[in-house]
Design a protein around this motif. Structure first.
Motif, mmCIF file in Angstrom:
data_model
loop_
_atom_site.group_PDB
_atom_site.id
_atom_site.type_symbol
_atom_site.label_atom_id
_atom_site.label_comp_id
_atom_site.label_asym_id
_atom_site.label_seq_id
_atom_site.Cartn_x
_atom_site.Cartn_y
_atom_site.Cartn_z
ATOM 1 N N ASP A 30 70.362 -19.146 32.894
ATOM 2 C CA ASP A 30 69.144 -19.919 32.662
ATOM 3 C C ASP A 30 67.977 -19.313 33.443
ATOM 4 O O ASP A 30 66.871 -19.205 32.938
ATOM 5 C CB ASP A 30 69.374 -21.379 33.066
ATOM 6 C CG ASP A 30 68.150 -22.253 32.842
ATOM 7 O OD1 ASP A 30 68.027 -22.828 31.759
ATOM 8 O OD2 ASP A 30 67.302 -22.338 33.754
ATOM 9 N N MET A 34 65.653 -18.636 30.547
ATOM 10 C CA MET A 34 64.976 -19.878 30.184
ATOM 11 C C MET A 34 64.017 -20.404 31.255
ATOM 12 O O MET A 34 62.989 -20.975 30.931
ATOM 13 C CB MET A 34 66.028 -20.983 29.937
ATOM 14 C CG MET A 34 66.913 -20.738 28.730
ATOM 15 S SD MET A 34 65.983 -20.933 27.187
ATOM 16 C CE MET A 34 66.911 -19.819 26.106
ATOM 17 N N MET A 35 64.350 -20.256 32.494
ATOM 18 C CA MET A 35 63.650 -20.950 33.573
ATOM 19 C C MET A 35 62.160 -20.596 33.654
ATOM 20 O O MET A 35 61.800 -19.433 33.602
ATOM 21 C CB MET A 35 64.331 -20.597 34.907
ATOM 22 C CG MET A 35 63.875 -21.431 36.064
ATOM 23 S SD MET A 35 64.646 -20.828 37.606
ATOM 24 C CE MET A 35 63.584 -19.398 37.908
ATOM 25 N N PRO A 36 61.295 -21.606 33.799
ATOM 26 C CA PRO A 36 59.882 -21.311 34.023
ATOM 27 C C PRO A 36 59.699 -20.659 35.401
ATOM 28 O O PRO A 36 60.471 -20.915 36.318
ATOM 29 C CB PRO A 36 59.213 -22.686 33.972
ATOM 30 C CG PRO A 36 60.285 -23.666 34.277
ATOM 31 C CD PRO A 36 61.565 -23.053 33.761
ATOM 32 N N SER A 37 58.663 -19.824 35.493
ATOM 33 C CA SER A 37 58.504 -18.994 36.693
ATOM 34 C C SER A 37 58.402 -19.792 37.985
ATOM 35 O O SER A 37 58.865 -19.354 39.033
ATOM 36 C CB SER A 37 57.256 -18.120 36.534
ATOM 37 O OG SER A 37 56.109 -18.958 36.368
ATOM 38 N N GLY A 38 57.797 -20.990 37.907
ATOM 39 C CA GLY A 38 57.574 -21.756 39.137
ATOM 40 C C GLY A 38 58.823 -22.363 39.747
ATOM 41 O O GLY A 38 58.768 -22.949 40.822
ATOM 42 N N ALA A 39 59.946 -22.224 39.071
ATOM 43 C CA ALA A 39 61.154 -22.906 39.545
ATOM 44 C C ALA A 39 62.084 -21.995 40.333
ATOM 45 O O ALA A 39 63.203 -22.389 40.658
ATOM 46 C CB ALA A 39 61.903 -23.505 38.352
ATOM 47 N N GLU A 41 62.254 -20.902 43.423
ATOM 48 C CA GLU A 41 62.730 -21.349 44.732
ATOM 49 C C GLU A 41 63.718 -22.511 44.586
ATOM 50 O O GLU A 41 64.752 -22.558 45.264
ATOM 51 C CB GLU A 41 61.528 -21.792 45.580
ATOM 52 C CG GLU A 41 61.798 -21.743 47.068
ATOM 53 C CD GLU A 41 60.932 -22.754 47.793
ATOM 54 O OE1 GLU A 41 61.470 -23.433 48.699
ATOM 55 O OE2 GLU A 41 59.733 -22.896 47.439
ATOM 56 N N ASP A 42 63.390 -23.424 43.700
ATOM 57 C CA ASP A 42 64.275 -24.552 43.387
ATOM 58 C C ASP A 42 65.646 -24.033 42.954
ATOM 59 O O ASP A 42 66.698 -24.454 43.465
ATOM 60 C CB ASP A 42 63.615 -25.373 42.262
ATOM 61 C CG ASP A 42 64.423 -26.596 41.845
ATOM 62 O OD1 ASP A 42 65.348 -26.986 42.577
ATOM 63 O OD2 ASP A 42 64.123 -27.164 40.782
ATOM 64 N N ARG A 43 65.647 -23.080 42.038
ATOM 65 C CA ARG A 43 66.909 -22.554 41.524
ATOM 66 C C ARG A 43 67.685 -21.790 42.603
ATOM 67 O O ARG A 43 68.910 -21.885 42.698
ATOM 68 C CB ARG A 43 66.647 -21.654 40.311
ATOM 69 C CG ARG A 43 67.903 -21.084 39.658
ATOM 70 C CD ARG A 43 68.836 -22.179 39.151
ATOM 71 N NE ARG A 43 68.139 -23.149 38.354
ATOM 72 C CZ ARG A 43 67.883 -23.007 37.057
ATOM 73 N NH1 ARG A 43 68.345 -21.960 36.416
ATOM 74 N NH2 ARG A 43 67.215 -23.930 36.404
#
Lengths: 500, 500
Positions: A30, A34-39, A41-43
């Motif tokens: 993902d 799929m993941m948007p760029s801003g995520a 650190e979260d991921r």
């Protein structure tokens, strides 16, 4: 329960570990697809936490006792369970060899270095990478030392062992030595021959992404990929991820050149078919995992290089390519397309290399990473050593480090010991494909009709369905009659590029 | 560390728990939006394992002591940390109330029942669902009893509390009672008025999915959704998932009717904006979570019903709809589109209901689920009670159970106590939107220009940015001057449907 049946308790724990690792694998896919760029650190936090949990499961305090007690009772286990127990021990040795502060230091150093590397590559600025790459090298030396002590091998072999279980550099030296004396001469003869024949005609684009996707999916299906257990998506760097029941392959499209993306899809499909074919009853246990990176790469290269760049397959594929893009004319004959797909020329970039020059790129990296790990090569001297190696092996010198020693992510991201598996895989692919053709005389004829069923059935029986039951060499001996060697690969190159 | 600072240790543990839950949330999204069909068992195993791990983290043996010791020292905590500790306790009470065999029994019963329900609904065959739904009801009674004992509430309130912290049925009875005396009369008057005005003109399709997607994405962006921290995809049942840094909203497209999908996107965007606006510093702690389902639903309905079905917004949107599909003519005026989007009519299906009749659907479910949990209504009598309730509340009776008591997934999948939050949310939406308009006099004018910045800023300050710092009622009192009531909702319906 622990007291009564330690093996059963281990299966229970490793099934849970597998579930966590499979979850991480989907999250990794993902992240790239799929993941948007801003995520990011979260991921990273999610994946790091799942990594810590997985580490804690293997390195649990009672694990050594459980393993020992299960091994004492191992005579009662059938071959799958015995092999499973051996794989559990292997995973435990690798995981428990590293103190948790070293695991953390490696994660921190490689994450930071990867970020710096992206910029350094963009600016062709090796100096800016030097400090962080130095940290990664230092931490990988510590990792290698710790694993070497646990495995009883050299530092380099301990790193290699993670990617290619049982792989040893003494053996690689021997195999690569044989290729080293063979390839440069072959390359010269192929170049000469292709120069005489003239350049293939260029395929005239543009090639809309949607048509490329459809063609790729059709071919992927032809090879036997099951879309009820997998997907084909887009990512910046094509890869195969997910789980054996849920294989995620990716590619990238270039509207000016469909040919590369298509072969990329077929390459990843080979990886995906290996995963889809892993033994159904053992998928959530260590013995149900793919054997190692050499066999994994053999499966992608067997599909891409051996099967799909063959005359037979391209004769089948050419009319489908013409139909997909509404094209015709002399550039679109099977013969011209075959010439495009078998064009050989030394270049700077490994991932763009043809199958004749690719091993030379690998030998360079293998030589250099061993020298850096042993201290024989100072990091600061890497660009010079790289360029010298390129002249020596391929006869060309990159104009800057972006096209040279900065091109690959593997060193910044901690994948030391990984590179040789690409060429071991190419050799295994040739050896396996030759054996499959001997075993199934109608194989090429079927491929010429777009029918991969005979090939896939043979691979399922001889490679995929074995998981990690046997060593790479055992798999090869049983499937081909010999352990890994260079003969089939050499014969393949000579046949494809110098005869006919 | 535990000895010195129990609160800090709790933060560390709940951050780790959050990472596991965030991972599960992405995997849940993937299951609905991306996963190939053959991977459902694989995924269920991953999610169950992460669920067990998360449960084990909260229900760790030393957690009660850690919580107690942190609470003893709570006078030294600032308001965020104090609220965070309260939320930790709340999560612990809910999680530790259930013995692990009950957690497992619930998972097993609801998974099995959901499968049976899909078939039963397809065949309008309630009898085939009866045995499994009976098992779910039995297990939910046990869950409710266990939680009621831990929370000191009634069984129903204990189930409700999971979705709406602090929510109590005595209060809901009161609020729903007020709507019960108001809505049927209003409905009659609205129907009469709309009958006189005649049917709105139908929008002439088809509406290609790609254009719908583009229009939806444009509007979603207008509302303030940040695509560097989120995605818009397709799933069979639209929902909002993911994490506060990585919001995944989904919709479904119907080429014959773009209007529903578009409002669906705006609805989920409202949910998504809540998540994106949660307090940045507390996202990985319990206090940083959304407050509850009533406020969550208020945010989706505030966007969909209050803001986006307004004259002002539809006057802005109509020309963009015309441009998106290359349409024109009398059906495509802002006025006609507004009439389509505010059409009222009793129907069988809750998810298709307008905002006037929707609460009546909810009252029916609330009445029936309480009766089933208390034993006042036998499960076998549900279809009859459903149809009787529909006649009573909406004046119509469904021709079969697929259009009746089989339509919703909530009972089969264990969401008992969830239904009332939809209507609490609708009331809160009206109350918050009215307060926002009072506080920001230029709000509607901005919305009429497609500018949602003033509205979003007010919501961030008054709702989103508070996370779980305060109770739902505290949030409403501070934002609107009153705790949750029916006045604003009634006024909204009267203004929109009976005046002008």
């Amino acid at each position: 329960m622990i007291a009564n049946d330690p093996y059963a308790e281990l299966e229970r724990r490793f099934a849970r570990l597998s579930a966590v690792n499979r979850a991480s694998s989907i999250l990794n896919w993902d992240r790239s697809a799929m993941m948007p760029s801003g995520a990011s650190e979260d991921r990273a936090d999610q994946l790091a936490t799942l990594g810590v949990i997985a580490h804690g499961m293997i390195a649990a305090p009672d694990m050594p006792e459980l393993l020992s007690r299960a091994e004492e009772g191992a005579t009662g286990l059938d071959q799958w369970r015995a092999a499973n127990l051996r794989e559990m021990r292997r995973l435990w040795v690798h995981e428990s060899a590293l103190p948790s502060d070293l695991v953390e230091a490696r994660t921190r150093a490689t994450s930071a270095c990867e970020m710096v590397w992206r910029e350094a590559k963009k600016n062709a600025d090796f100096k800016s990478l030097l400090p962080m790459l130095g940290e990664v090298l230092a931490v990988m030396r510590r990792v290698g030392e710790a694993k070497a002590a646990a495995l009883g091998t050299s530092l380099y072999d301990a790193l290699l062992d993670e990617f290619e279980p049982g792989g040893r550099s003494a053996r690689i030296d021997e195999l690569f030595g044989e290729l080293r004396t063979f390839l440069p001469d072959l390359l010269g003869r192929v170049m000469e021959r292709q120069a005489k024949a003239g350049k293939p005609l260029a395929l005239d684009g543009p090639f809309p992404v949607e048509q490329q996707r459809k063609l790729g999916e059709e071919m992927c299906r032809r090879l036997g990929f099951d879309f009820t257990h997998g997907r084909l998506d887009v990512s910046a760097h094509p890869f195969t991820g997910g789980t054996a029941d849920d294989v995620r392959i990716t590619t990238r499209y270039d509207e000016a050149d469909f040919a590369r993306a298509l072969m990329g899809v077929l390459h990843e499909t080979g990886h995906g078919l290996y995963e889809l074919g892993l033994p159904r009853d053992w998928r959530r246990q260590p013995v149900g995992n793919a054997r190692g990176m050499a066999l994994h790469e053999s499966q992608s290269l067997l599909m891409e290089m051996q099967a799909c760049r063959s005359d037979a397959f391209l004769a089948f594929a050419a009319p489908r390519m013409r139909a997909a893009f509404g094209k015709d004319g002399p550039a679109w004959t099977a013969d011209n397309i075959h010439r495009i797909y078998t064009r050989v020329a030394p270049g700077y970039i490994r991932v763009d290399a043809d199958e004749v020059t690719y091993p030379l790129h690998i030998m360079l990296r293998y030589r250099l990473e061993r020298a850096m790990l042993s201290g024989d090569l100072e990091l600061a001297d890497l660009p010079g050593a790289w360029n010298e190696g390129m002249r020596d092996l391929l006869g060309i010198e990159p104009p800057d480090d972006a096209l040279g020693c900065l091109q690959d992510i593997h060193w910044p991201d901690g994948g030391w010991g990984y590179f040789p598996t690409y060429t071991l895989g190419a050799m295994a692919a040739a050896q396996l494909f030759a054996a499959a053709r001997r075993a199934e005389p109608g194989l090429m004829e079927a491929i010429g009709k777009g029918d991969f069923a005979p090939l896939l059935a043979w691979l399922r029986a001889n490679v995929h369905g074995k998981g990690s039951l046997e060593s790479t060499d055992q798999v090869l001996v049983e499937a081909t009659g010999d352990r890994l060697g260079t003969a089939a690969f050499k014969a393949h190159l000579e046949t494809r590029y110098l005869s006919a």
